[in-house]
Design a protein around this motif. Structure first.
Motif, mmCIF file in Angstrom:
data_model
loop_
_atom_site.group_PDB
_atom_site.id
_atom_site.type_symbol
_atom_site.label_atom_id
_atom_site.label_comp_id
_atom_site.label_asym_id
_atom_site.label_seq_id
_atom_site.Cartn_x
_atom_site.Cartn_y
_atom_site.Cartn_z
ATOM 1 N N SER A 71 0.753 -1.193 0.053
ATOM 2 C CA SER A 71 -0.046 -0.203 -0.039
ATOM 3 C C SER A 71 0.940 1.328 -0.019
ATOM 4 O O SER A 71 2.009 1.148 0.147
ATOM 5 N N ARG A 72 0.488 2.323 -0.401
ATOM 6 C CA ARG A 72 1.086 3.775 -0.330
ATOM 7 C C ARG A 72 0.370 4.697 0.309
ATOM 8 O O ARG A 72 -1.171 4.863 0.202
ATOM 9 N N ASP A 73 0.844 5.813 0.946
ATOM 10 C CA ASP A 73 0.429 6.970 1.497
ATOM 11 C C ASP A 73 1.188 7.944 0.725
ATOM 12 O O ASP A 73 2.316 8.613 1.142
ATOM 13 N N ASN A 74 0.395 8.604 -0.471
ATOM 14 C CA ASN A 74 1.279 9.527 -1.201
ATOM 15 C C ASN A 74 1.323 10.830 -0.244
ATOM 16 O O ASN A 74 2.226 11.687 -0.398
ATOM 17 N N ALA A 75 0.502 11.179 0.440
ATOM 18 C CA ALA A 75 0.511 12.532 1.490
ATOM 19 C C ALA A 75 1.768 12.408 2.211
ATOM 20 O O ALA A 75 2.449 13.505 2.571
ATOM 21 N N LYS A 76 2.427 11.006 2.690
ATOM 22 C CA LYS A 76 3.331 10.883 3.370
ATOM 23 C C LYS A 76 4.621 10.368 2.716
ATOM 24 O O LYS A 76 5.762 10.256 3.123
ATOM 25 N N SER A 77 4.737 10.314 1.195
ATOM 26 C CA SER A 77 5.654 9.711 0.573
ATOM 27 C C SER A 77 5.985 8.487 0.911
ATOM 28 O O SER A 77 7.455 8.215 1.216
ATOM 29 N N THR A 78 5.195 7.596 1.270
ATOM 30 C CA THR A 78 5.576 6.166 2.050
ATOM 31 C C THR A 78 4.966 5.076 1.220
ATOM 32 O O THR A 78 3.808 5.392 1.039
ATOM 33 N N VAL A 79 5.481 3.997 1.225
ATOM 34 C CA VAL A 79 5.057 2.804 0.678
ATOM 35 C C VAL A 79 5.273 1.791 1.635
ATOM 36 O O VAL A 79 6.360 1.709 2.535
ATOM 37 N N TYR A 80 4.204 0.937 1.889
ATOM 38 C CA TYR A 80 4.437 -0.031 3.141
ATOM 39 C C TYR A 80 4.210 -1.565 2.640
ATOM 40 O O TYR A 80 3.642 -1.792 1.253
ATOM 41 N N LEU A 81 4.641 -2.452 3.238
ATOM 42 C CA LEU A 81 4.520 -3.820 2.706
ATOM 43 C C LEU A 81 4.100 -4.515 4.139
ATOM 44 O O LEU A 81 4.748 -4.935 5.087
ATOM 45 N N GLN A 82 2.746 -4.978 4.225
ATOM 46 C CA GLN A 82 2.277 -5.512 5.352
ATOM 47 C C GLN A 82 2.524 -7.014 5.113
ATOM 48 O O GLN A 82 2.160 -7.668 3.944
ATOM 49 N N MET A 83 3.281 -7.750 5.938
ATOM 50 C CA MET A 83 3.628 -9.063 5.655
ATOM 51 C C MET A 83 2.933 -10.122 6.948
ATOM 52 O O MET A 83 3.264 -9.873 7.981
ATOM 53 N N ASN A 84 2.146 -10.905 6.465
ATOM 54 C CA ASN A 84 1.308 -11.645 7.530
ATOM 55 C C ASN A 84 1.952 -13.111 7.326
ATOM 56 O O ASN A 84 2.320 -13.518 6.286
ATOM 57 N N SER A 85 1.448 -14.010 8.146
ATOM 58 C CA SER A 85 1.675 -15.504 8.016
ATOM 59 C C SER A 85 3.013 -15.807 7.596
ATOM 60 O O SER A 85 3.245 -16.434 6.627
ATOM 61 N N LEU A 86 4.214 -15.043 7.997
ATOM 62 C CA LEU A 86 5.534 -15.246 7.600
ATOM 63 C C LEU A 86 6.014 -16.654 7.770
ATOM 64 O O LEU A 86 5.573 -17.261 8.601
ATOM 65 N N LYS A 87 6.761 -17.069 6.765
ATOM 66 C CA LYS A 87 7.365 -18.373 6.763
ATOM 67 C C LYS A 87 8.884 -18.179 6.824
ATOM 68 O O LYS A 87 9.454 -17.134 6.517
ATOM 69 N N PRO A 88 9.633 -19.241 7.128
ATOM 70 C CA PRO A 88 11.010 -18.985 7.083
ATOM 71 C C PRO A 88 11.687 -18.831 5.870
ATOM 72 O O PRO A 88 12.752 -18.125 5.771
ATOM 73 N N GLU A 89 10.973 -19.192 4.945
ATOM 74 C CA GLU A 89 11.560 -18.700 3.350
ATOM 75 C C GLU A 89 11.220 -17.313 3.060
ATOM 76 O O GLU A 89 11.834 -17.225 2.110
ATOM 77 N N ASP A 90 10.581 -16.509 3.812
ATOM 78 C CA ASP A 90 10.255 -15.179 3.616
ATOM 79 C C ASP A 90 11.602 -14.425 4.014
ATOM 80 O O ASP A 90 11.770 -13.418 4.008
ATOM 81 N N MET A 91 12.314 -15.220 4.893
ATOM 82 C CA MET A 91 13.672 -14.267 5.408
ATOM 83 C C MET A 91 14.809 -14.136 4.457
ATOM 84 O O MET A 91 15.011 -14.815 3.319
#
Length: 121
Positions: A71-91
């Motif tokens: 997601s992104r907030d253009n007013a804050k010039s920021t992009v986000y990555l919400q990561m759920n159900s993380l797995k060891p292979e996401d490391m």
């Protein structure tokens, strides 16, 4: 040149969640597509997710689809990555990237320095 600064990485147990943030300098953040990539030790950097300039269209790698949300907030010039159900292979080291104008493409204009995500099993 745009500077991208990631934050939010850390150590999390498998099944947990993290939210990465990427703050961009400059006044033109809102016109560029943004993306996240990751690179695990000994592996090539791989695409994770992208979002177009207005935040309407997103695209995900199959390996994270349904678990990660960009997601992104253009007013804050920021992009986000919400990561759920993380797995060891996401490391991996996660990198923010600035793409071209509007829609995401193969073109990368800038990279951040990366933030490390460690997932314990």
């Amino acid at each position: 040149q745009v500077q991208l600064i990631e934050s939010g990485g850390g150590l999390v147990q498998a099944g947990g969640s993290l939210r990465l943030s990427c703050a961009a300098s400059g006044r033109t953040f809102s016109i560029y597509a943004m993306g996240w990539f990751r690179q695990a030790p000994g592996k090539e950097r791989e695409f994770v997710a992208s979002i177009n300039s207005n935040g309407v269209s997103t695209y995900y790698a199959d390996s994270v689809k349904g678990r990660f949300t960009i997601s992104r907030d253009n007013a804050k010039s920021t992009v986000y990555l919400q990561m759920n159900s993380l797995k060891p292979e996401d490391m991996a080291m996660y990198y923010c990237s600035q793409g071209g104008r509007g829609t995401w493409s193969q073109y990368i204009a800038s990279w951040g320095q990366g933030t490390l995500v460690t997932v314990s099993s």
